[in-house]
Design an enzyme around this catalytic site. Structure first.
Site, PDB file in Angstrom:
ATOM      1  NE  ARG A  41      25.180  26.013  22.398  1.00 41.35           N
ATOM      2  CZ  ARG A  41      25.026  25.165  21.392  1.00 41.35           C
ATOM      3  NH1 ARG A  41      24.709  23.906  21.642  1.00 41.35           N
ATOM      4  NH2 ARG A  41      25.141  25.556  20.155  1.00 41.35           N
ATOM      5  CB  SER A 110      23.986  16.265  24.801  1.00 41.98           C
ATOM      6  OG  SER A 110      23.742  17.658  24.874  1.00 41.98           O
ATOM      7  CE  LYS A 139      28.494  21.474  22.100  1.00 37.90           C
ATOM      8  NZ  LYS A 139      27.792  20.592  23.060  1.00 37.90           N
TER       9      LYS A 139
END
Lengths: 212, 212
Positions: A41, A110, A139
């Protein structure tokens, strides 16, 4: 046949926790320690850098027989022949990813509640990343789910799911106790001084759970 | 057979110049005015937003029979079945894009000098975007090329090429005088009060050049 995945100790990369240490060396330490699945990521790098890093991870993952998933960027996944893609709610829809990657690809999505979880699976996701299980700084936009929320999703669906958000070797067992198949871990592994040893702690805990 | 492209009045999108006006309405005005090629460029939006906007542009382009290229994001191009991709030097390499999109796709590459131009074409690019031809505020990292630099690339290669960077209806003719096949235009179209009328100015000029 579709790849069989061990979701138990799932490392999600983030260069922000490396404190100047070499990216490849840190990831290799985690692979040596025994992470079972790796997600690359990186929301900031140029496509060229993404490609170079993904190629590097692909080679390392092959050595350790660990599947590699790419966050969001289906083009990078195609370019390096990754095993699949993980998408969030603001990334490409699961249906589009499935259509372009085919049935054999591993697709994760997600989900922050049972409704999103059911929809993602109906759209073709293979597994769910559910969070944030604990307070997290990874995040900023991740809604808080908590252990109760994770258990709620676990009861709603039978597909593999992992908890994400603030998971470390101290609270990892609580995630497994909800019936989750593992946890997606970022700083809980990458911020450790000894990454390999830290991953072994997760592995020791995971070995005690049959839902893995 | 490969799509025949008219590169003369090539619009590259940028939402920064719309001054609050509706994105779709502005692009449609440009299509009505007669842009010959459209590139969807957006370096900031989430993948989901990129996909939605690209789908919208794909539909509009179909109505006006204008090819649609996507900047950088090969995954978005695949998802909407765009006609091709344009890549810069920090995007995916042309070789990778060609391998994943196939021979029929239109692939453009940015080139700032004859060496980059020759390499991009050797790697499989169909056309070159060369700039910055004039001072520009669109891309902070774009090196200045000038009309002389553009002419230098024109003399080095025979493939289609367009000038980019600060091109407007006043200086467009100078770009065509170098032998370029057209110009990639951003603010020169999108910052105009009357976008459709502004595009017609470019068209009128382009009609006088046989290198198009």
């Amino acid at each position: 046949m579709k790849l069989k995945i061990d979701y138990s100790v799932y490392l999600v990369t983030d260069t922000g926790f490396l404190q100047g240490r070499d990216f490849a060396a840190c990831i290799e330490a985690a692979l040596k320690g025994g992470v079972t699945l790796l997600q690359y990521r990186d929301k900031n790098a140029d496509s060229r850098v993404l490609l170079e890093r993904a190629l590097l991870l692909k080679k390392m993952c092959a050595v350790y027989h660990v599947p590699l998933l790419i966050n969001d960027r289906l083009d990078i996944a195609l370019a390096v022949q990754a095993d699949g893609v993980h998408v969030g709610q603001s990334d490409l829809p699961v249906t589009v990813v499935r259509r372009l990657l085919g049935e054999q690809a591993v697709i994760g999505a997600s989900a922050h509640n049972p409704e999103e979880a059911r929809q993602a699976l109906a759209d073709g996701a293979d597994y769910l990343g559910c969070g944030a299980v604990f307070g997290t700084t990874t995040k900023n936009d991740a809604g808080y789910l908590g252990l109760d929320g994770l258990q709620c999703i676990r009861q709603a669906v039978t597909a593999p799911l992992v908890g994400i958000g603030g998971v470390n070797s101290t609270n990892f067992e609580q995630v497994l106790q909800t019936g989750a198949n593992g946890a997606a871990i970022v700083s809980g592994i990458l911020a450790a001084d000894d990454i390999e040893a830290e991953v072994r702690k997760f592995k020791t805990i995971a070995d005690r759970y049959k839902n893995i």
